[in-house]
Design a protein around this motif. Structure first.
Motif, mmCIF file in Angstrom:
data_model
loop_
_atom_site.group_PDB
_atom_site.id
_atom_site.type_symbol
_atom_site.label_atom_id
_atom_site.label_comp_id
_atom_site.label_asym_id
_atom_site.label_seq_id
_atom_site.Cartn_x
_atom_site.Cartn_y
_atom_site.Cartn_z
ATOM 1 N N THR A 180 -3.655 9.034 3.058
ATOM 2 C CA THR A 180 -3.195 7.853 2.323
ATOM 3 C C THR A 180 -1.679 7.808 2.292
ATOM 4 O O THR A 180 -1.067 6.752 2.492
ATOM 5 N N ARG A 181 -1.068 8.970 2.060
ATOM 6 C CA ARG A 181 0.395 9.018 2.046
ATOM 7 C C ARG A 181 0.975 8.597 3.397
ATOM 8 O O ARG A 181 1.928 7.796 3.449
ATOM 9 N N ALA A 182 0.403 9.127 4.479
ATOM 10 C CA ALA A 182 0.903 8.767 5.808
ATOM 11 C C ALA A 182 0.780 7.267 6.043
ATOM 12 O O ALA A 182 1.680 6.635 6.626
ATOM 13 N N PHE A 183 -0.323 6.694 5.595
ATOM 14 C CA PHE A 183 -0.503 5.249 5.751
ATOM 15 C C PHE A 183 0.529 4.482 4.939
ATOM 16 O O PHE A 183 1.161 3.538 5.445
ATOM 17 N N ILE A 184 0.720 4.876 3.694
ATOM 18 C CA ILE A 184 1.696 4.201 2.841
ATOM 19 C C ILE A 184 3.095 4.287 3.446
ATOM 20 O O ILE A 184 3.853 3.305 3.449
ATOM 21 N N GLU A 185 3.423 5.450 3.988
ATOM 22 C CA GLU A 185 4.755 5.626 4.568
ATOM 23 C C GLU A 185 4.934 4.815 5.840
ATOM 24 O O GLU A 185 6.069 4.575 6.270
ATOM 25 N N SER A 186 3.829 4.351 6.440
ATOM 26 C CA SER A 186 3.931 3.488 7.621
ATOM 27 C C SER A 186 4.192 2.034 7.242
ATOM 28 O O SER A 186 4.472 1.214 8.124
ATOM 29 N N LEU A 187 4.086 1.723 5.960
ATOM 30 C CA LEU A 187 4.292 0.359 5.480
ATOM 31 C C LEU A 187 5.736 0.179 5.041
ATOM 32 O O LEU A 187 6.310 1.054 4.386
ATOM 33 N N ALA A 188 6.311 -0.973 5.361
ATOM 34 C CA ALA A 188 7.747 -1.181 5.136
ATOM 35 C C ALA A 188 8.086 -1.700 3.747
ATOM 36 O O ALA A 188 9.248 -1.653 3.345
ATOM 37 N N THR A 189 7.098 -2.189 3.000
ATOM 38 C CA THR A 189 7.436 -2.929 1.785
ATOM 39 C C THR A 189 6.822 -2.348 0.520
ATOM 40 O O THR A 189 6.748 -3.031 -0.500
ATOM 41 N N VAL A 190 6.374 -1.093 0.555
ATOM 42 C CA VAL A 190 5.824 -0.462 -0.647
ATOM 43 C C VAL A 190 6.980 -0.025 -1.540
ATOM 44 O O VAL A 190 7.802 0.802 -1.145
ATOM 45 N N ARG A 191 7.055 -0.582 -2.717
ATOM 46 C CA ARG A 191 8.161 -0.309 -3.643
ATOM 47 C C ARG A 191 7.808 0.732 -4.696
ATOM 48 O O ARG A 191 8.700 1.328 -5.302
ATOM 49 N N ARG A 192 6.521 0.963 -4.908
ATOM 50 C CA ARG A 192 6.092 1.935 -5.906
ATOM 51 C C ARG A 192 4.679 2.394 -5.569
ATOM 52 O O ARG A 192 3.869 1.613 -5.085
ATOM 53 N N VAL A 193 4.417 3.679 -5.828
ATOM 54 C CA VAL A 193 3.072 4.244 -5.704
ATOM 55 C C VAL A 193 2.721 4.875 -7.038
ATOM 56 O O VAL A 193 3.524 5.626 -7.610
ATOM 57 N N GLU A 194 1.529 4.568 -7.549
ATOM 58 C CA GLU A 194 1.114 5.055 -8.857
ATOM 59 C C GLU A 194 -0.242 5.731 -8.770
ATOM 60 O O GLU A 194 -1.146 5.237 -8.095
#
Length: 253
Positions: free
Chosen positions: A193-207
Motif C-alpha cells: 500500500t505504501r509503495a502504491f501511495i508513493e507512486s501517486l503524485a497528489t497524496v497530501r496526507r495518509v491516516e
C-alpha cells in the motif's frame, strides 16, 4: 413549466454534522448521504447502507443549510460530503459542489471509491464532479483484492484505478486506512500500500484509523450479524507500527 428532465436532482440525506473536525481541513459541515454497496465488516455506520428515500433535499436546499455555518469555516474549512457512499448520488453531489464553488467554499468528497468506473455514463459524470471538488478523502481498506472482497464484499481494482486517475489529473487526496487487528494489519500488504501511495503524485496526507466498536450497537439494533465480535481495538504500538509501514512521519511531540 419545467420538464422533469430539467428538475434539480434530489439527494437522500441520512444526517449532518455541523462542526466536523476530522473530515477534511479546518471546521467542516459534513453531509452524510444514504446508500452504500459495500458491506465492510467493521462499518460504524451500517444504518447508512440502505436508501430509505426519506429526507430528500435539492442541492440548493442542502447547500443553503450548510452555508448558514460559513462564518465558522474561516480560511480552511468548508463542506464535506460523506456517507454511505456519496458517488451513488453523483448528480446531486455535482450540483451541490457546483453551488459551493460559486460561493468559494472548499469542497471535500469522502469516498470508498467503489462505484468508480471508466464506463459511461458514470465516467463523464465523475469528470464533471471533479471540476468542483477540491479534495478527495479516499479509503484504501486492504491491498489484496481477494482479502478486500472478503472484508467488504467487493474487490478493489476500480478503487485503485480511481486513485491513479486522481493522481494523473492533479486532484488532491487524503488516503485513509482502517487498522483492524488480524484483518488489515498484514505487514506485506501495508508495504505494498505504501509503495502504491508513493507512486501517486497528489497524496497530501495518509491516516491510519484504529478500528473501534462504537457502532456495534447499531448492528445489533438493525439485526445484522457482527462478524468481528471479540476482535480487539489496536494498541497504540500497533497503530504506530502500521504508520511506520505506510511511511507516515511521527507527529511532533
Amino acid at each position: 413549466m419545467s420538464s422533469p428532465a430539467s428538475a434539480a436532482p434530489l439527494g437522500y440525506v441520512h444526517s449532518v454534522e455541523t462542526f466536523g473536525l476530522v473530515d477534511g481541513p479546518g471546521v467542516r459541515y459534513v453531509l452524510f448521504l444514504q446508500g452504500c454497496r459495500m458491506r465492510c465488516r467493521y462499518c460504524h455506520n451500517p444504518e447508512t447502507w440502505a436508501f430509505s428515500r426519506e429526507n430528500a433535499q435539492t442541492p440548493r436546499e442542502a447547500f443553503d443549510a450548510a452555508y448558514r455555518y460559513h462564518n465558522y469555516w474561516k480560511n480552511n474549512g468548508g463542506l464535506t460530503v460523506s456517507g454511505g457512499e456519496p458517488l451513488l448520488q453523483i448528480e446531486f453531489l455535482t450540483e451541490l459542489f457546483r453551488l459551493a464553488k460559486q460561493k468559494g467554499v472548499h469542497t471535500t468528497l469522502d469516498t470508498c471509491g467503489q462505484p468508480f468506473t471508466r464506463a459511461e455514463p458514470f465516467y463523464s459524470q465523475f469528470c464533471e464532479l471533479m471540476q468542483y471538488t477540491d479534495l478527495v478523502m479516499l479509503d484504501i481498506k486492504e491491498w489484496d483484492s481477494a482479502r478486500h472482497k472478503a472484508l467488504t464484499g467487493h474487490g478493489n481494482e476500480n478503487i485503485l484505478d480511481m486513485a491513479r486517475w486522481l493522481s494523473d489529473h492533479g486532484k488532491d487526496m487524503w488516503v485513509r486506512h482502517v487498522l483492524v487487528p488480524g484483518l488489515t494489519d498484514d505487514a506485506d500488504a501495508l508495504r505494498e500500500t505504501r509503495a502504491f501511495i508513493e507512486s501517486l503524485a497528489t497524496v497530501r496526507r495518509v491516516e491510519v484509523l484504529p478500528y473501534h466498536t462504537l457502532g456495534l450497537f447499531k448492528w445489533e439494533k438493525l439485526g445484522i450479524p457482527y462478524t468481528l465480535d471479540g476482535v480487539p481495538t489496536p494498541t497504540g504500538e500497533e497503530v504506530r507500527r502500521a504508520e511506520q509501514l505506510l511511511g507516515i512521519e511521527p507527529a511532533d511531540e
